[in-house]
Design a protein around this motif. Structure first.
Motif, PDB file in Angstrom:
ATOM      1  N   ASN A 234       0.847  -1.179   0.000  1.00  0.00           N
ATOM      2  CA  ASN A 234       0.000   0.000   0.000  1.00  0.00           C
ATOM      3  C   ASN A 234       0.891   1.241   0.000  1.00  0.00           C
TER       4      ASN A 234
ATOM      5  N   ASN B 153       5.551  -0.564   1.900  1.00  0.00           N
ATOM      6  CA  ASN B 153       4.807   0.655   2.160  1.00  0.00           C
ATOM      7  C   ASN B 153       5.804   1.808   2.228  1.00  0.00           C
TER       8      ASN B 153
ATOM      9  N   ASN C 252      10.554  -0.612   3.235  1.00  0.00           N
ATOM     10  CA  ASN C 252       9.999   0.588   3.852  1.00  0.00           C
ATOM     11  C   ASN C 252      11.139   1.579   4.079  1.00  0.00           C
TER      12      ASN C 252
END
Length: 929
Positions: free
Chosen positions: A225, A249, A273
């Motif tokens: 996402n 993410n 990340n």
């Protein structure tokens, strides 16, 4: 003109329904409208009575449509239709029909009885309507692999019964909704076990409010996402968690150091990340088998000490995490270790894999570090990659380690060992060497521990899937798994080919059943391999012909409406007469028609159990030969048999003069045919033919608990294994008492009626003495005393009043057997008396070793044993009112297992990833869900 034609058709159909239909007219109108607007529906959707005519994919209860399952039939349409008007609908599966498009209408909130909404792999788009929060009975919501967009509705938080939320692989955006003011949110789903929201376009920070100690969730999947901010500290409060996927993410900040509170965690994905600060300390996570923190910006740190403490570790991926120093030799001695990727770090010094490294180790990737020396490894089945290290600059560098490497996690399982067979162009050779047309699709695992070419993993998965198909009596000859690559979202994908049994191809019913079963998430597979969803390729037989748009034909049909009505009237009367004749013939041919009402009452109320002829069972047991005998008792003998579809079964054959009469035979059929739980033995069918009474069960290979405790089975029953058996069997009884409809008292709970399957999962068996609990308001059943001496509740014995607490007493005796290894009555002394005397001695609890079974192996700590013993003694309390309920027993055993896993003086616990934290529900099977 088109609208007029549709109106004329519906009027014409409705006229005919008034005369001929046994199905509710409003439901028929909805299905008739679907026939007009959707293409490629099953060809037997004809006539005016969907329930009575047995339309494919339609199931009814009392003339009302309660289930629609049209999975994988290449159905096409551009709207959801008037399905929300089916007010009694409980189950809706339209999965894997890519031709189904359109939006979900707000009226979907009218489906108040809906428990399962499965739309995996369609082409629905637009927002998920807020009205979906009105589906208060929803247990499973699977909308994976569509094009839904917009925010996740706050109202989903109103779905208090929701067990699984699957929204993976859509285009959902916005923030994660949590409760605020009058708005609900995902934090309200305190009973949900699965929150799968990965591969969307969700943004914003993860709200700390999303997590709390009240949640029972085991899978939090938020990967792929656009989430920002830090990982909230509250994540560490959800102690039921097994899997956390936050990878890919835009998360930043430090990782909460309290993640090591998640004692049951088995999978942790934090890769890709912008995480900073120190690496989290994962010491104590004894069940952790998969760790991926690659591609973050952690502070430079020496190789963490917890690397060598994770006894269950299978996969360690730490690429670009700024770890430095020498790799400890002990890392590679972890017995389950398969894959280690530590590339692009600051590792230096010598690399020594040791001499006792894991037999399962297949890949060690250390490229682009500063390693200068190598202690030669002694096995050539482990791939070692040292490219980009100083050691590869030497003249004597080994090309095998220092050459250009391309890591490939994919694996192709060999299809078969058949002699050369040439199949026609439209057929494929199955693993059993038959040419047929397989149903093909892809299993998308949301996580999957194994990342190497160890074929045993895939053989086990194949076995699990086959057992699920056989359990549901699907006509499947064999299956083939192949090409399991890791996709761009780090999901493991398996190509699945399912081959038909006894025919060249599947019919619509079988195809739909296969896909529906897979997307209902069979617990047997999830417990060991994790959640997944299934998408298919359009089956070759269902390409479908488009509906004719010939206006003349339609108008002609409309003009002939009156004639059609008269014709249907005639056909209806004729069909009614034929139905009566057929019913009489069925009664005459049905073996149960001769059931003696004087001794056993009415014909059994059967729900799914199959009738077998005597000849069928005679054939599958080699004429009931001694070689197939696996046990005997007062009822008769038990035989192992193989059905025509390859399913192994256990056949209990009554002998003349057996202790179990016709009533017990009928009772066991009726009760087991509607019980479906992982900890209760499944009834496949029965035989009442040629004077024979036989019950056909799923085959449970590891015998009874009594045999294991006595050492007869050869299975080592250590302390943790006994706890697991206790938990499994307690869950089975709790289901019978609290969730079966109607509730059931077993009445003969004992170690000889608890069986262990191939994975040592315990299952309750033998329901010949069981009693359903009628809602009489008394709280007990007055009945003749039956059961087994030593296990029988003394209060029931004296009063003849049977209650659920009678089972609790018997289960307490089983718990004492697990603790002591003794039979309930030995040398004239009862086990309860023996234990009470030991507990009454002044040096309790130290003298417990006098009664403790030597093979338990609890280590030096007796804390867990004391709690287990206290639970057992509370179950055998003289007063039924003072005994716990089975649900309370389940929770206490779970607490003991958790304590045992945390106790450094206790033996290592078995992996909690094998637990079914759902309580054992199988939503696809359990009636009334």
């Amino acid at each position: 003109m088109g609208l007029l034609i549709h109106v004329l058709l519906i009027v014409m159909i409705t006229q005919s329904l008034v005369i001929a239909s046994g199905t509710d007219l409003a439901d028929v109108a909805v299905l008739s409208a679907l026939k007009i607007s959707w293409q490629n529906l099953p060809p037997n959707w004809i006539g005016s009575d969907p329930c009575g005519s047995g339309w494919d994919g339609i199931n009814c209860t009392n003339s009302r449509v309660t289930s629609i399952a049209l999975q994988g039939l290449n159905v096409k349409g551009t709207e959801f239709g008037d399905i929300p008007s089916l007010s009694e609908l409980q189950y809706l599966d339209l999965s894997n029909n890519r031709g189904l498009k359109g939006t979900l209408p707000p009226s979907i909130g009218n489906l108040k009885n809906l428990s399962h909404l499965i739309l995996v792999g369609c082409s629905f788009f637009g927002p998920i309507p807020e009205s979906i929060g009105s589906l208060q009975n929803l247990v499973l919501l699977s909308l994976n692999n569509n094009s839904f967009s917009g925010p996740i509705p706050h109202s989903i938080g109103n779905l208090f019964k929701l067990f699984r939320l699957d929204l993976n692989d859509n285009k959902l955006s916005g923030i994660l909704p949590v409760s605020s003011g009058n708005l609900s949110g995902l934090d309200m789903l305190v009973n949900a076990r699965h929150l799968h929201l990965g591969t969307n376009q969700l943004s914003g920070a993860i709200p700390p409010q999303l997590f709390s100690s009240k949640l029972k969730v085991i899978h939090v999947v938020l990967d792929n996402n656009q989430l920002t901010g830090s990982i909230p500290q509250t994540l560490g409060y959800v102690k039921t968690l097994l899997v956390v996927r936050l990878d890919s993410n835009l998360l930043s900040g430090t990782v909460p150091q309290n993640l090591n509170n998640l004692a049951n965690l088995s999978q942790l994905y934090l890769s890709n990340n912008n995480l900073t600060g120190p690496l989290p300390n994962l010491t104590g996570l004894n069940f952790l088998d998969y760790v991926d923190m690659s591609n973050n910006s952690f502070s430079p740190t020496d190789v963490p000490s917890w690397f060598t403490t994770l006894g269950s570790l299978m996969t360690l991926l730490m690429e670009r995490t700024q770890i430095r120093g020498e790799i400890p030799v002990d890392l590679f001695s972890s017995p389950h270790l398969e894959t280690v990727v530590l590339s692009n770090n600051q590792l230096n010094g010598s690399f020594d894999i040791g001499t006792s490294y894991s037999d399962n180790l297949r890949l060690v990737d250390l490229q682009n570090n500063s390693i200068t020396n190598l202690v030669q490894i002694t096995r050539n089945d482990t791939e070692l990659i040292l490219t980009g290290n100083p050691i590869c600059d030497r003249i004597e560098a080994t090309p095998g380690y220092c050459g250009v490497q391309k890591i490939n996690f994919s694996n192709t399982i060999p299809s078969n060992n058949c002699t050369p067979v040439v199949c026609s162009s439209d057929k494929i050779l199955s693993p059993r060497c038959n040419c047929s047309d397989p149903y093909t699709g892809t299993l998308h695992f949301i996580y999957f521990s194994f990342s190497n070419d160890n074929s045993s993993h895939f053989e086990f998965l194949t076995g699990f899937l086959m057992s699920v198909f056989q359990l549901n009596q699907l006509p499947i000859d064999s299956i083939l798994l192949s090409n399991p690559p890791i996709d761009i979202n780090f999901y493991r994908q398996f190509t699945l080919q399912v081959f038909p049994s006894g025919q060249d191809s599947f019919n619509r019913t079988a195809v739909s059943a296969i896909g529906t079963l897979l997307n209902s998430q069979p617990r047997q597979v999830i417990s060991y391999y994790g959640p997944f969803y299934f998408t298919d390729e359009t089956y070759s037989l269902f390409g479908g012909a488009k509906k004719s748009s010939n206006t003349g034909i339609i108008i002609g049909a409309a003009v002939g409406g009156s004639v059609l009505v008269l014709l249907l009237l005639f056909v209806g009367v004729y069909a009614f007469q034929q139905k009566r004749r057929a019913k009489r013939a069925l009664v005459q041919s049905n073996p149960l028609a001769s059931w003696d009402p004087k001794t056993s009452g009415s014909i059994p109320d059967l729900k799914g159990a199959r009738w077998f002829s005597f000849e069928e069972l005679k054939k599958c047991t080699d004429n009931f030969s001694e070689a197939t005998g696996i046990g005997s008792g007062g009822y008769g003998k038990v035989y192992r048999g193989t059905l025509a579809n390859g399913q192994l079964v256990a056949i209990k054959r009554a002998q003349q003069g057996s202790l179990q009469g016709d009533q017990e035979f009928k009772t066991e059929i009726e009760l087991l045919s509607r019980i479906h739980h992982k900890n209760v033995v499944s009834l496949v069918g029965f035989c009442y033919d040629k004077g024979e009474e036989m019950l056909v069960y799923e085959y449970i290979p590891n015998g009874t608990l009594l045999e294991s405790l006595s050492g007869k089975s050869g299975i080592r029953m250590d302390g943790m294994r006994r706890l697991r058996v206790a938990l499994d069997s307690a869950r089975g009884l709790a289901y019978m008492h609290e969730l079966a409809d109607p509730p059931i008292i077993h009445r003969d709970v004992k170690s000889n009626n608890i069986l262990l399957d191939q994975h040592l999962i315990a299952k309750i068996a033998d329901f010949g003495l069981s009693k359903p609990i009628k809602d009489s308001g008394k709280g007990y059943i007055t009945t003749q005393v039956k059961g087994t001496m030593g296990y029988m509740d003394p209060e029931y014995y004296m009063t003849e009043q049977l209650t659920e607490k009678s089972d609790v007493y018997s289960f307490g005796i089983v718990l004492l057997e697990l603790i002591t290894g003794r039979r309930p009555i030995e040398r004239g002394r009862h086990i309860v008396r023996e234990v009470k005397e030991a507990m009454d001695k002044s040096n309790y609890p130290n003298n417990l070793r006098e009664i403790l079974d030597d093979s338990i192996g609890w280590g030096t700590s007796l804390v867990c044993l004391e709690k287990f013993l206290d639970l057992a003694m509370s179950c055998v309390n003289d007063s039924a009112d003072n005994r716990p309920k089975m649900g309370e027993v389940v929770r206490e055993i779970e607490n003991i297992i958790e304590l045992a896993s945390l106790d450094p003086n206790s033996e290592p616990a078995f992996s909690s990833s094998s637990f079914d934290y759902s309580g054992g529900f199988v939503p696809f099977h359990v009636e009334g869900h």
